[in-house]
Design an enzyme around this catalytic site. Structure first.
Site: not given
Ligand code: NAD
Length: 278
Positions: A156, A169
């Site tokens: 991130s 985080y």
């Molecule tokens: N959305 C943002 O703004 C953003 C920004 C920077 C980084 N990220 C990172 O991107 C990645 C994906 O996030 P996203 O935006 O798609 O969010 P999201 O919540 O839509 O998707 C995350 C997925 O991970 C799964 N998950 C969570 N905990 C889990 C576990 N213990 N075991 C297995 N699966 C698990 C969830 O069920 C979900 O399907 C994450 O690592 C997040 O930190 C997101």
């Protein structure tokens, strides 16, 4: 016409929705078969937005199969290395090998440090840091057997600079960079590349929640996504509020492909310039 990852097999965590699903579809469009896992259930310390569901994971399966690619999907928690191993081993048994790992699963929860409790800290570290390590660890025997591969860890912008109100985080995402930098060295003799991608805010349920909109715009009684977006624009150099999952998937695809065959140890921002913004 062969795709950019034709004939490769990719293991993706957090594949039920959002970025994980988008990675599965994008890699499948370019010829990869997919091993998908997701907890497909809520996570205790995350109260701001709903968890993914088994229906979400089934939809990912449907969309990959619609591209005429194979997919093996399992419900598994990245905190549980045994469950991850069983899911991955089954995928490799069915699809033949492993080339690509996308450690994407993660959670987010706004918590000013003074209000963060011990379980909230611990669950974040267990999923966003240890979960990434567990993912890599179960994959390594398969990548070594494959005589090479590409590991892409999802960081991130909060893994490159400090963003207030989520110390847990930020700590986990900075830790992901540490994992990447060490493994890039240790795994290079096996022709295994290790890189990380660093999104700015991405348009997914993780940020598109009422709770997060209120946290970002405490000045408004009923903030809308547009109100939140106005605040987010200030995080980035480019005048945009967030990127889309496909923007991250395109970076993941490049790192996973042979186009990046000599790229390892890189922190690749897909962040509209947020990491360099003063
Ligand atoms: N959305 C943002 O703004 C953003 C920004 C920077 C980084 N990220 C990172 O991107 C990645 C994906 O996030 P996203 O935006 O798609 O969010 P999201 O919540 O839509 O998707 C995350 C997925 O991970 C799964 N998950 C969570 N905990 C889990 C576990 N213990 N075991 C297995 N699966 C698990 C969830 O069920 C979900 O399907 C994450 O690592 C997040 O930190 C997101």
């Amino acid at each position: 016409m062969p795709g950019r990852v034709a004939g490769k097999v990719a293991f993706i965590t957090g594949a039920a929705r959002s970025q994980g699903r988008s990675h599965a579809i994008r890699l499948a469009q370019e010829g990869a078969d997919i091993i998908a896992v997701d907890i497909a259930a809520p996570v205790e310390s995350v109260t701001a937005y709903p968890g993914a569901t088994e229906e979400d994971l089934a939809e990912t399966v449907k969309q990959v199969e619609a591209l005429d690619r194979r997919i093996v999907a399992h419900k598994a928690d990245v905190r549980n290395p045994q469950a991850l191993k069983e899911a991955l081993d089954d995928g490799v048994a069915q699809l033949g090998k492993l080339d690509i790992v996308c450690a994407n699963a993660g959670i987010y929860q706004v918590h000013p440090a003074l209000e963060l409790d011990d379980p909230g800290w611990q669950e974040m570290i267990d999923i966003n840091l240890t979960g990434v390590w567990n993912t890599v660890k179960v994959a390594l025997p398969h990548l070594v057997a494959n005589q090479g591969g590409s590991i892409v860890l999802t960081g991130s912008v909060a893994g490159l600079k400090g963003l207030a109100n989520s110390v847990h985080y930020n700590a986990a995402k900075h830790g992901v960079v540490g994992i990447m930098r060490v493994l890039a060295q240790e795994l290079a003799p096996y022709m295994i590349r290790v890189n990380s991608v660093h999104p700015t805010t991405v348009n997914t349920p993780m940020i598109m929640s009422d709770a997060f909109m209120h946290a970002v715009r405490p000045d408004l009684e009923n903030p809308t996504p547009q109100d939140m977006g106005e605040a987010f624009i200030g995080l980035n150099c480019l005048p945009i509020p967030w990127v889309e999952p496909i923007d991250i998937s395109n970076a993941v695809l490049w790192l996973a492909s042979d186009e990046a065959r000599y790229v390892t140890g890189a922190t690749l921002p897909v962040d509209a310039g947020a990491a360099v913004k003063a």
